[in-house]
Motif scaffolding. Sequence first.
Motif, PDB file in Angstrom:
ATOM      1  N   ASN A   1       0.851  -1.192   0.000  1.00 46.77           N
ATOM      2  CA  ASN A   1       0.000   0.000   0.000  1.00 46.77           C
ATOM      3  C   ASN A   1       0.884   1.238   0.000  1.00 46.77           C
ATOM      4  O   ASN A   1       1.546   1.521   0.985  1.00 46.77           O
ATOM      5  N   LEU A   2       0.907   1.929  -1.109  1.00 47.04           N
ATOM      6  CA  LEU A   2       1.807   3.063  -1.287  1.00 47.04           C
ATOM      7  C   LEU A   2       1.026   4.360  -1.348  1.00 47.04           C
ATOM      8  O   LEU A   2      -0.117   4.393  -1.795  1.00 47.04           O
ATOM      9  N   ILE A   3       1.663   5.449  -0.917  1.00 50.19           N
ATOM     10  CA  ILE A   3       1.070   6.771  -1.068  1.00 50.19           C
ATOM     11  C   ILE A   3       1.977   7.605  -1.956  1.00 50.19           C
ATOM     12  O   ILE A   3       3.162   7.761  -1.681  1.00 50.19           O
ATOM     13  N   ILE A   4       1.403   8.102  -3.044  1.00 47.94           N
ATOM     14  CA  ILE A   4       2.118   8.968  -3.971  1.00 47.94           C
ATOM     15  C   ILE A   4       1.246  10.186  -4.231  1.00 47.94           C
ATOM     16  O   ILE A   4       0.112  10.057  -4.683  1.00 47.94           O
ATOM     17  N   LYS A   5       1.790  11.359  -3.918  1.00 47.56           N
ATOM     18  CA  LYS A   5       1.042  12.607  -4.027  1.00 47.56           C
ATOM     19  C   LYS A   5      -0.248  12.476  -3.212  1.00 47.56           C
ATOM     20  O   LYS A   5      -0.210  12.098  -2.055  1.00 47.56           O
ATOM     21  N   ASP A   6      -1.415  12.765  -3.787  1.00 49.69           N
ATOM     22  CA  ASP A   6      -2.663  12.710  -3.027  1.00 49.69           C
ATOM     23  C   ASP A   6      -3.465  11.469  -3.354  1.00 49.69           C
ATOM     24  O   ASP A   6      -4.693  11.515  -3.479  1.00 49.69           O
ATOM     25  N   SER A   7      -2.767  10.349  -3.467  1.00 50.24           N
ATOM     26  CA  SER A   7      -3.435   9.089  -3.779  1.00 50.24           C
ATOM     27  C   SER A   7      -2.813   7.940  -2.998  1.00 50.24           C
ATOM     28  O   SER A   7      -1.621   7.942  -2.699  1.00 50.24           O
ATOM     29  N   LEU A   8      -3.652   6.964  -2.687  1.00 47.93           N
ATOM     30  CA  LEU A   8      -3.221   5.733  -2.051  1.00 47.93           C
ATOM     31  C   LEU A   8      -3.281   4.620  -3.090  1.00 47.93           C
ATOM     32  O   LEU A   8      -4.296   4.463  -3.776  1.00 47.93           O
ATOM     33  N   PHE A   9      -2.185   3.887  -3.247  1.00 52.02           N
ATOM     34  CA  PHE A   9      -2.134   2.778  -4.192  1.00 52.02           C
ATOM     35  C   PHE A   9      -2.214   1.478  -3.391  1.00 52.02           C
ATOM     36  O   PHE A   9      -1.298   1.146  -2.637  1.00 52.02           O
ATOM     37  N   VAL A  10      -3.329   0.774  -3.553  1.00 49.10           N
ATOM     38  CA  VAL A  10      -3.597  -0.444  -2.794  1.00 49.10           C
ATOM     39  C   VAL A  10      -3.428  -1.646  -3.712  1.00 49.10           C
ATOM     40  O   VAL A  10      -4.000  -1.683  -4.805  1.00 49.10           O
ATOM     41  N   LYS A  11      -2.666  -2.630  -3.263  1.00 51.54           N
ATOM     42  CA  LYS A  11      -2.452  -3.808  -4.094  1.00 51.54           C
ATOM     43  C   LYS A  11      -3.608  -4.790  -3.922  1.00 51.54           C
ATOM     44  O   LYS A  11      -3.922  -5.210  -2.816  1.00 51.54           O
ATOM     45  N   GLU A  12      -4.244  -5.112  -5.045  1.00 47.88           N
ATOM     46  CA  GLU A  12      -5.314  -6.101  -5.095  1.00 47.88           C
ATOM     47  C   GLU A  12      -4.995  -7.126  -6.175  1.00 47.88           C
ATOM     48  O   GLU A  12      -4.737  -6.761  -7.319  1.00 47.88           O
ATOM     49  N   LYS A  13      -5.010  -8.394  -5.790  1.00 46.31           N
ATOM     50  CA  LYS A  13      -4.753  -9.478  -6.742  1.00 46.31           C
ATOM     51  C   LYS A  13      -3.436  -9.268  -7.500  1.00 46.31           C
ATOM     52  O   LYS A  13      -3.333  -9.535  -8.694  1.00 46.31           O
ATOM     53  N   GLY A  14      -2.449  -8.735  -6.797  1.00 43.36           N
ATOM     54  CA  GLY A  14      -1.130  -8.580  -7.383  1.00 43.36           C
ATOM     55  C   GLY A  14      -0.881  -7.268  -8.096  1.00 43.36           C
ATOM     56  O   GLY A  14       0.237  -6.983  -8.509  1.00 43.36           O
ATOM     57  N   TYR A  15      -1.924  -6.421  -8.256  1.00 46.62           N
ATOM     58  CA  TYR A  15      -1.779  -5.166  -8.985  1.00 46.62           C
ATOM     59  C   TYR A  15      -2.248  -3.994  -8.127  1.00 46.62           C
ATOM     60  O   TYR A  15      -3.127  -4.137  -7.279  1.00 46.62           O
ATOM     61  N   TYR A  16      -1.662  -2.827  -8.395  1.00 49.47           N
ATOM     62  CA  TYR A  16      -2.050  -1.645  -7.637  1.00 49.47           C
ATOM     63  C   TYR A  16      -3.328  -1.013  -8.204  1.00 49.47           C
ATOM     64  O   TYR A  16      -3.488  -0.878  -9.411  1.00 49.47           O
ATOM     65  N   THR A  17      -4.216  -0.642  -7.286  1.00 45.18           N
ATOM     66  CA  THR A  17      -5.397   0.154  -7.614  1.00 45.18           C
ATOM     67  C   THR A  17      -5.227   1.518  -6.965  1.00 45.18           C
ATOM     68  O   THR A  17      -4.802   1.619  -5.810  1.00 45.18           O
ATOM     69  N   LYS A  18      -5.549   2.561  -7.698  1.00 46.64           N
ATOM     70  CA  LYS A  18      -5.344   3.921  -7.210  1.00 46.64           C
ATOM     71  C   LYS A  18      -6.626   4.460  -6.565  1.00 46.64           C
ATOM     72  O   LYS A  18      -7.704   4.394  -7.145  1.00 46.64           O
ATOM     73  N   ILE A  19      -6.472   4.996  -5.343  1.00 49.42           N
ATOM     74  CA  ILE A  19      -7.582   5.647  -4.651  1.00 49.42           C
ATOM     75  C   ILE A  19      -7.178   7.087  -4.364  1.00 49.42           C
ATOM     76  O   ILE A  19      -6.259   7.341  -3.582  1.00 49.42           O
ATOM     77  N   ASN A  20      -7.837   8.046  -4.986  1.00 48.12           N
ATOM     78  CA  ASN A  20      -7.580   9.452  -4.680  1.00 48.12           C
ATOM     79  C   ASN A  20      -8.082   9.746  -3.267  1.00 48.12           C
ATOM     80  O   ASN A  20      -9.120   9.227  -2.837  1.00 48.12           O
ATOM     81  N   PHE A  21      -7.354  10.586  -2.551  1.00 50.32           N
ATOM     82  CA  PHE A  21      -7.786  10.946  -1.201  1.00 50.32           C
ATOM     83  C   PHE A  21      -9.223  11.482  -1.194  1.00 50.32           C
ATOM     84  O   PHE A  21      -9.970  11.253  -0.237  1.00 50.32           O
ATOM     85  N   ASP A  22      -9.601  12.199  -2.246  1.00 50.96           N
ATOM     86  CA  ASP A  22     -10.946  12.775  -2.307  1.00 50.96           C
ATOM     87  C   ASP A  22     -12.038  11.718  -2.398  1.00 50.96           C
ATOM     88  O   ASP A  22     -13.218  12.022  -2.197  1.00 50.96           O
ATOM     89  N   GLU A  23     -11.675  10.489  -2.714  1.00 55.44           N
ATOM     90  CA  GLU A  23     -12.664   9.406  -2.777  1.00 55.44           C
ATOM     91  C   GLU A  23     -12.961   8.812  -1.408  1.00 55.44           C
ATOM     92  O   GLU A  23     -13.915   8.049  -1.247  1.00 55.44           O
ATOM     93  N   ILE A  24     -12.129   9.136  -0.408  1.00 55.31           N
ATOM     94  CA  ILE A  24     -12.239   8.513   0.905  1.00 55.31           C
ATOM     95  C   ILE A  24     -13.164   9.314   1.819  1.00 55.31           C
ATOM     96  O   ILE A  24     -12.981  10.518   2.008  1.00 55.31           O
ATOM     97  N   LEU A  25     -14.174   8.642   2.398  1.00 59.16           N
ATOM     98  CA  LEU A  25     -15.047   9.278   3.388  1.00 59.16           C
ATOM     99  C   LEU A  25     -14.420   9.218   4.778  1.00 59.16           C
ATOM    100  O   LEU A  25     -14.290  10.229   5.454  1.00 59.16           O
ATOM    101  N   TYR A  26     -14.048   8.012   5.197  1.00 55.30           N
ATOM    102  CA  TYR A  26     -13.399   7.865   6.500  1.00 55.30           C
ATOM    103  C   TYR A  26     -12.641   6.544   6.557  1.00 55.30           C
ATOM    104  O   TYR A  26     -12.784   5.680   5.684  1.00 55.30           O
ATOM    105  N   LEU A  27     -11.813   6.417   7.606  1.00 52.13           N
ATOM    106  CA  LEU A  27     -11.033   5.208   7.829  1.00 52.13           C
ATOM    107  C   LEU A  27     -11.347   4.700   9.230  1.00 52.13           C
ATOM    108  O   LEU A  27     -11.447   5.489  10.176  1.00 52.13           O
ATOM    109  N   LYS A  28     -11.482   3.387   9.351  1.00 53.78           N
ATOM    110  CA  LYS A  28     -11.873   2.779  10.611  1.00 53.78           C
ATOM    111  C   LYS A  28     -10.867   1.697  11.004  1.00 53.78           C
ATOM    112  O   LYS A  28     -10.512   0.848  10.187  1.00 53.78           O
TER     113      LYS A  28
END
Length: 240
Positions: free
Chosen positions: A134-161
């Motif tokens: 799970n990498l953070i580059i600029k204002d995005s979180l790159f989460v590895k799923e099934k061997g590949y990174y998926t990009k999540i922009n910070f603006d897409e996140i409501l909250y973390l638990k």
Amino acid sequence: MSKVKILVVEDELIIADDICDTLNDLGYETLEPAINYTEALIRIEEEKPDIAILDIQLSGKKTGIDIAKKIRESYNFPFIFLTSNADKFTLNQAKEVMPPAYLVKPFSKDELYTSIEIALFNFSKKVGEVDDNNLIIKDSLFVKEKGYYTKINFDEILYLKSAHVYIEIILKSQKKMVIRTSLNDILEKLNDSFVRIHRGYIINTKYLSQITQTSVKINKEEIPIGKKYKEDILKRVNLI
């Protein structure tokens, strides 16, 4: 959520198309290839790639190294050098801009994938990655799923638990992602829109719709406020 977006800069169109086809097969999103410095900057400005693959030798006066220097100066995202000339002079030129990864023609599909992984990981180390997957580059979180990174922009996140040794990331789409890290560690990497309001919650204040004595609402979901965090959230929204 979106795929990792890759720009290929290669003046031999057959090679560029072949690289793009391979990248698509690997699960990445590819932009229209650029063949020179000018086209590359246009693509970067318009499309905002997450990573670029730059052939060092290009037609025209400016090379892939010139593009890399411009990326370093003005755009700040990772890139990979691609070349068929792995001579000492070329390598020394390339080293001046400190590429996160280097790829020599001809290369395999696995080598291309590995180079992208290395480039993303090495670049993220400068800003502080969450962990290997799970990498953070600029204002995005790159989460590895099934061997590949998926990009999540910070603006897409409501909250973390917090969920024991994991974190649940709740997105605007109502999709939930799970990563292995702590709230303390990830809060250091997020931007100023995020604030901890409870020992088990971090919220994105962009979606804060209501504050009460004991809870907040993010969109329509109610989340508890911890006593020791209340003053901080009120300061953030200028209520004290």
